[in-house]
Design an enzyme around this catalytic site. Sequence first.
Site, short mmCIF file in Angstrom:
data_model
loop_
_atom_site.label_atom_id
_atom_site.label_comp_id
_atom_site.label_asym_id
_atom_site.label_seq_id
_atom_site.Cartn_x
_atom_site.Cartn_y
_atom_site.Cartn_z
N GLU A 230 8.77 0.58 10.68
CA GLU A 230 10.44 2.44 11.20
C GLU A 230 9.78 3.35 11.05
O GLU A 230 8.64 3.91 10.29
CB GLU A 230 11.18 2.15 9.50
CG GLU A 230 11.87 1.33 9.48
CD GLU A 230 12.85 0.58 8.83
OE1 GLU A 230 13.37 -0.67 8.71
OE2 GLU A 230 12.40 1.70 7.61
N LYS B 193 0.64 -1.25 -0.05
CA LYS B 193 -0.38 0.45 0.15
C LYS B 193 0.77 1.38 0.57
O LYS B 193 1.36 1.28 0.71
CB LYS B 193 -0.75 0.23 1.11
CG LYS B 193 -2.13 0.50 1.32
CD LYS B 193 -2.39 2.41 0.99
CE LYS B 193 -1.68 2.90 1.77
NZ LYS B 193 -2.14 4.36 1.49
N GLU C 127 8.26 15.93 15.75
CA GLU C 127 8.85 15.92 14.49
C GLU C 127 7.81 17.20 13.61
O GLU C 127 7.40 16.59 13.76
CB GLU C 127 8.84 14.31 14.09
CG GLU C 127 9.36 14.21 12.54
CD GLU C 127 8.87 13.30 12.55
OE1 GLU C 127 7.38 12.31 12.38
OE2 GLU C 127 10.03 12.50 11.43
N CYS D 27 13.20 10.86 7.54
CA CYS D 27 12.99 10.67 9.11
C CYS D 27 14.42 10.59 10.39
O CYS D 27 14.61 10.69 10.73
CB CYS D 27 12.42 9.23 9.41
SG CYS D 27 13.62 7.75 8.31
P1 NAD Z 1 1.42 8.18 7.78
O1 NAD Z 1 1.54 7.07 9.33
O2 NAD Z 1 0.59 9.39 7.79
O3 NAD Z 1 1.46 6.95 6.27
C1 NAD Z 1 2.35 6.50 6.01
C2 NAD Z 1 1.29 5.21 5.42
O4 NAD Z 1 0.23 4.35 5.92
C3 NAD Z 1 0.65 5.65 4.12
O5 NAD Z 1 0.70 4.46 3.08
C4 NAD Z 1 -0.99 5.83 4.67
O6 NAD Z 1 -1.88 5.86 3.70
C5 NAD Z 1 -0.41 4.62 5.48
N1 NAD Z 1 -1.49 5.27 6.94
C6 NAD Z 1 -2.31 5.85 7.05
N2 NAD Z 1 -3.22 5.45 8.48
C7 NAD Z 1 -3.41 4.43 8.83
C8 NAD Z 1 -4.10 3.24 9.04
N3 NAD Z 1 -4.70 3.60 9.96
N4 NAD Z 1 -3.65 1.40 8.80
C9 NAD Z 1 -2.98 1.52 7.67
N5 NAD Z 1 -2.08 2.43 6.86
C10 NAD Z 1 -2.46 3.59 7.76
O7 NAD Z 1 3.87 8.95 7.48
P2 NAD Z 1 3.68 9.50 6.37
O8 NAD Z 1 2.95 11.00 6.85
O9 NAD Z 1 3.16 9.25 4.96
O10 NAD Z 1 5.42 9.50 6.12
C11 NAD Z 1 6.02 10.45 7.44
C12 NAD Z 1 6.60 9.83 8.38
O11 NAD Z 1 6.82 8.89 8.51
C13 NAD Z 1 7.30 10.74 9.20
O12 NAD Z 1 7.12 10.92 10.94
C14 NAD Z 1 9.13 9.87 9.19
O13 NAD Z 1 9.44 10.23 10.23
C15 NAD Z 1 8.19 8.14 8.95
N6 NAD Z 1 8.79 7.74 8.70
C16 NAD Z 1 10.44 6.60 9.05
C17 NAD Z 1 11.25 5.97 8.46
C18 NAD Z 1 11.85 5.75 9.58
O14 NAD Z 1 12.77 4.79 8.47
N7 NAD Z 1 11.88 5.18 11.06
C19 NAD Z 1 11.29 6.44 7.03
C20 NAD Z 1 10.22 7.43 6.50
C21 NAD Z 1 10.02 7.80 6.66
O1 6OD Z 2 18.32 3.28 3.88
C1 6OD Z 2 17.55 2.90 4.41
O2 6OD Z 2 16.78 1.90 4.36
C2 6OD Z 2 16.33 3.71 5.20
N1 6OD Z 2 15.73 2.17 5.08
C3 6OD Z 2 16.58 4.62 5.33
C4 6OD Z 2 15.09 5.66 5.66
C5 6OD Z 2 15.12 7.02 5.17
C6 6OD Z 2 14.05 7.98 6.03
O3 6OD Z 2 13.69 8.54 5.85
#
Ligand code: NAD
Ligand code: 6OD
Length: 487
Positions: free
Chosen positions: A254, A178, A390, A288
């Site tokens: 993550e 998804k 964040e 992130c």
């Molecule tokens: P988000 O959590 O809003 O959405 C991520 C995904 O989850 C989307 O596909 C969304 O449609 C889906 N989703 C939302 N609510 C849901 C539910 N109730 N059930 C199932 N699926 C659902 O995140 P975003 O805005 O797309 O991304 C930004 C966030 O992601 C930031 O907080 C960032 O720190 C985090 N992030 C973390 C990492 C990491 O490696 N730790 C990497 C990239 C992004």
């Molecule tokens: O480099 C990666 O494998 C990884 N998961 C990066 C995540 C970046 C977050 O925005």
Amino acid sequence: MKKFLHFINGEFVASASGKTFEDRNPVDGSLIGTVCEGGRPEVDAAVAAARAAMKGPWGQMPITQRVELLYKVADEINRRFDDFLAAEVADTGKPVSLASHIDIPRGAANFKIFADVIKNVPTETFQMSTPDGGAVLNYALRKPRGVVAVVCPWNLPLLLMTWKVGPALACGNAVVVKPSEETPATATLLGEVMNAVGIPKGVYNVVHGLGPDSAGEFLTAHPDIDAITFTGETRTGEAIMGAASRGLRPVSFELGGKNAGIVFADADFDAAVEGISRAAFANCGQVCLGTERVYVERPIFDRFVAALKDKAEALKPGLPGEKATGIGPLISQEHRRKVLGYYAKAKDEGATVVTGGGVPEMPHALQAGSWVQPTIWTGLPETSPVIREEIFGPCCHIAPFDREEEAVALANDTPYGLCTTVWTGNLGRAHRVAAGIDVGIAWINSWFLRDLRTPFGGSKQSGIGREGGVHSLEFYTELRNVCIKYA
Ligand code: NAD
Ligand code: 6OD
């Protein structure tokens, strides 16, 4: 105009409901196309296709053959590099220089690395004897989990999706992806790649849609999903964990972060400025692993703030394909409202706005884009929401510190624990600080330097589990011990 279809059982299909939503280019707000919104029928069909694939030839395929197919996937992504690049850049608005060096090459590499890992990692064996004089051999078999739900964010769409799909397929699972509603394009394109190289039908499926009460929720709550891997916000992780608890499905998460950067006075100054500038502003701050809290040792504080200001002001916003472009837009107007809300809050709370704090002047054609200025603040108390929450924008707060233990305590004062970036010329201090900060990844004199064999993930509210190298196998396979008494 494009129409993004689901990819289910090897075929591109629309939603039974006919429902769609818009995909807009954040550079100028123009419409890229419409995206089919998946509902329960599409999720059911995708999960059923994946289950059937597990029962078919894919489920029996020897590792060597699977590995060859995954190499072909990587090669085909590279052959269609320009298509992936164009799709990713249109969806995200990120500079071509960034996407062509990070997002797309990593999309291909994620298939190669895990093909190599699964080919080369042995399982354990133990021999023992029994009191009656018998001999026993124990050995472990690695079995795929089955059907894995892969729920993805929008900031590095292809990179983060393949970071999970690569190991999941290498381990012999089938997946239902998804993608984020903001970035449907590259996951869809990957369906074409899967068909072109002969990945069996149903092994890779994509259902587009939103999160709550839409494809995301329906997928993660689906009873025939065996495991859920998710990257996104911490509070979305909480909702997904609730869904996963029904049927006790394992999760790999993550999540968000509020990462600290620490710069000691003994650091290579220019390297530290360059590193923190990347950590704060790369991908318009939508990484992130980015640094929104910077702590600088007092003797170099003023000089550091001035140097980072110069870096921020040199980042020219512009069209992704232009050489001079140093920063793209945020992903959407909605996200821009959130980021600008924090910019306003910082001002209200009395921050010194060192640079930025608003919206850049853009040419008429780009004024409907989601642009914000790279922003630096000083002078806020550590209790401010700007320092605690964040933001996920191109911004950071810089505060001085006097002692190493103080810097470590400041870095740890957060419910998150994803990563840190520490700059110092003192090797002993580097090891002490890396051990003292409660994070999954500690970069010393570097940032976002990736060896894909290493464990990747977050502590505290930044995640559950580790992926990367053999650690991905822990999640995408289950070990079965076989115990044979043979004499
Ligand atoms: P988000 O959590 O809003 O959405 C991520 C995904 O989850 C989307 O596909 C969304 O449609 C889906 N989703 C939302 N609510 C849901 C539910 N109730 N059930 C199932 N699926 C659902 O995140 P975003 O805005 O797309 O991304 C930004 C966030 O992601 C930031 O907080 C960032 O720190 C985090 N992030 C973390 C990492 C990491 O490696 N730790 C990497 C990239 C992004
Ligand atoms: O480099 C990666 O494998 C990884 N998961 C990066 C995540 C970046 C977050 O925005």
